[in-house]
Design a protein around this motif. Structure first.
Motif, PDB file in Angstrom:
ATOM      1  N   GLU A  11      -7.429  37.622  19.136  1.00 10.42           N
ATOM      2  CA  GLU A  11      -5.990  38.018  18.563  1.00 10.42           C
ATOM      3  C   GLU A  11      -5.505  38.962  19.489  1.00 10.42           C
ATOM      4  OE1 GLU A  11      -6.081  36.940  13.998  1.00 10.42           O
ATOM      5  OE2 GLU A  11      -7.180  38.605  14.775  1.00 10.42           O
ATOM      6  N   ASP A  56      -4.517  37.972  22.772  1.00 12.65           N
ATOM      7  CA  ASP A  56      -3.187  37.280  22.821  1.00 12.65           C
ATOM      8  C   ASP A  56      -2.042  38.179  22.599  1.00 12.65           C
ATOM      9  OD1 ASP A  56      -4.474  34.842  22.892  1.00 12.65           O
ATOM     10  OD2 ASP A  56      -4.438  34.535  20.905  1.00 12.65           O
ATOM     11  N   LEU A  57      -2.248  39.127  21.952  1.00 15.05           N
ATOM     12  CA  LEU A  57      -1.168  40.203  21.846  1.00 15.05           C
ATOM     13  C   LEU A  57      -1.005  41.112  23.168  1.00 15.05           C
ATOM     14  CD1 LEU A  57      -1.740  41.393  18.174  1.00 15.05           C
ATOM     15  CD2 LEU A  57       0.102  40.263  19.054  1.00 15.05           C
ATOM     16  N   LYS A 115      -1.558  40.104  26.057  1.00 13.97           N
ATOM     17  CA  LYS A 115      -0.872  39.106  26.861  1.00 13.97           C
ATOM     18  C   LYS A 115       0.679  39.114  26.940  1.00 13.97           C
ATOM     19  CE  LYS A 115      -2.515  34.856  28.357  1.00 13.97           C
ATOM     20  NZ  LYS A 115      -3.141  33.801  28.603  1.00 13.97           N
ATOM     21  N   SER A 116       1.036  39.328  25.631  1.00 10.44           N
ATOM     22  CA  SER A 116       2.496  39.404  25.381  1.00 10.44           C
ATOM     23  C   SER A 116       3.077  40.861  25.570  1.00 10.44           C
ATOM     24  CB  SER A 116       2.723  39.130  23.854  1.00 10.44           C
ATOM     25  OG  SER A 116       2.209  39.981  23.009  1.00 10.44           O
ATOM     26  N   GLY A 117       2.266  41.801  26.079  1.00  8.46           N
ATOM     27  CA  GLY A 117       2.470  43.330  26.413  1.00  8.46           C
ATOM     28  C   GLY A 117       2.693  44.075  25.208  1.00  8.46           C
ATOM     29  N   ASP A 118       1.805  43.962  24.380  1.00 13.23           N
ATOM     30  CA  ASP A 118       1.605  44.623  23.158  1.00 13.23           C
ATOM     31  C   ASP A 118       0.693  45.842  23.525  1.00 13.23           C
ATOM     32  OD1 ASP A 118       0.865  46.013  20.527  1.00 13.23           O
ATOM     33  OD2 ASP A 118       1.238  44.175  19.554  1.00 13.23           O
ATOM     34  N   ARG A 150      -1.826  41.756  32.580  1.00 10.78           N
ATOM     35  CA  ARG A 150      -2.001  41.362  31.196  1.00 10.78           C
ATOM     36  C   ARG A 150      -1.332  40.141  30.853  1.00 10.78           C
ATOM     37  NH1 ARG A 150       1.487  45.300  31.714  1.00 10.78           N
ATOM     38  NH2 ARG A 150       3.506  44.775  31.290  1.00 10.78           N
ATOM     39  N   GLU A 151      -0.258  39.762  31.667  1.00 12.17           N
ATOM     40  CA  GLU A 151       0.362  38.453  31.518  1.00 12.17           C
ATOM     41  C   GLU A 151      -0.410  37.269  32.092  1.00 12.17           C
ATOM     42  OE1 GLU A 151       4.175  39.156  33.555  1.00 12.17           O
ATOM     43  OE2 GLU A 151       4.778  40.571  31.880  1.00 12.17           O
ATOM     44  N   THR A 152      -1.123  37.605  32.873  1.00 14.03           N
ATOM     45  CA  THR A 152      -2.188  36.377  33.454  1.00 14.03           C
ATOM     46  C   THR A 152      -3.624  36.286  33.129  1.00 14.03           C
ATOM     47  OG1 THR A 152      -2.462  37.735  35.465  1.00 14.03           O
ATOM     48  CG2 THR A 152      -0.596  36.266  35.483  1.00 14.03           C
TER      49      THR A 152
END
Length: 192
Positions: A11, A14-15, A17-20, A64-66
């Motif tokens: 989790e 995943d967060l 990757k979204s820039g959290d 992080r995005e990739t």
């Protein structure tokens, strides 16, 4: 508000990757110490271990995005830190090799320069002593040693006997041997 400390690694990944940023902070807080201990065991140096871990986390944030965490985040993090450790070891080895190479070059230049200075000083002393020889003896000696003419060629050039040439060269060498000493004489004989 989300309780990030309760999220699973998947989790959090995943967060992330979204820039959290909070997810990133939680991952950092959760694994920083373990990764630091791993890096410290490799380096046995606090600063290098800290640098390797920080570089790994900086790279994770930048990419992080990739991010491709397939099964477990901790394994991914260990792999990232391991790559940073290997990069650092490679940089250290390259730096050591460069410094050693530079030191060798400096030593060779210094040694060569010292030898060159000594050779110039020696040459000046030898030339001074040759110039102090009687004129005819000096002329014959220079033709023999500096121009590499044979006794026969010198005799023909100066219209004197070969025996005179031989005698003059022998006498010049005796005088130089006494004045310059055996060591300088040997160096002179090697040079010419």
């Amino acid at each position: 508000m989300k309780a990030y400390s309760r999220f699973s690694d998947t989790e959090l990944a995943d967060l992330l990757k979204s820039g959290d940023r909070t997810a990133f902070t939680e991952i950092f807080n959760r694994y920083n110490s373990l990764l630091y201990i791993h890096a410290f065991k490799k380096f046995n140096n606090k600063e290098e271990a800290r640098d390797a871990v920080q570089e790994a986390f900086a790279m994770i944030w930048a990419k992080r995005e990739t991010l491709m965490v397939k099964s477990n985040l901790v394994g991914y993090l260990y792999t990232c830190v391991q790559h940073k450790i290997l990069d650092q070891i490679s940089r250290n080895k390259t730096a050591r090799n460069y410094l050693a190479s530079l030191q060798n070059f400096i030593d060779e230049v210094k040694e060569g320069t010292d030898d060159l200075i000594r050779l110039k000083q020696l040459s000046a002393i030898i030339d001074q002593e040759i110039n102090a020889l009687p004129n005819k003896m000096r002329e014959i000696f220079e033709l023999s040693r500096k121009k590499n003419l044979s006794h026969k060629e010198i005799a023909a050039k100066l219209n004197i006997s070969e025996e005179t040439v031989k005698s003059q060269v022998k006498n010049a060498l005796k005088i130089l041997r006494v004045k310059l000493g055996l060591f300088v004489y040997l160096m002179f004989m090697i040079r010419f």
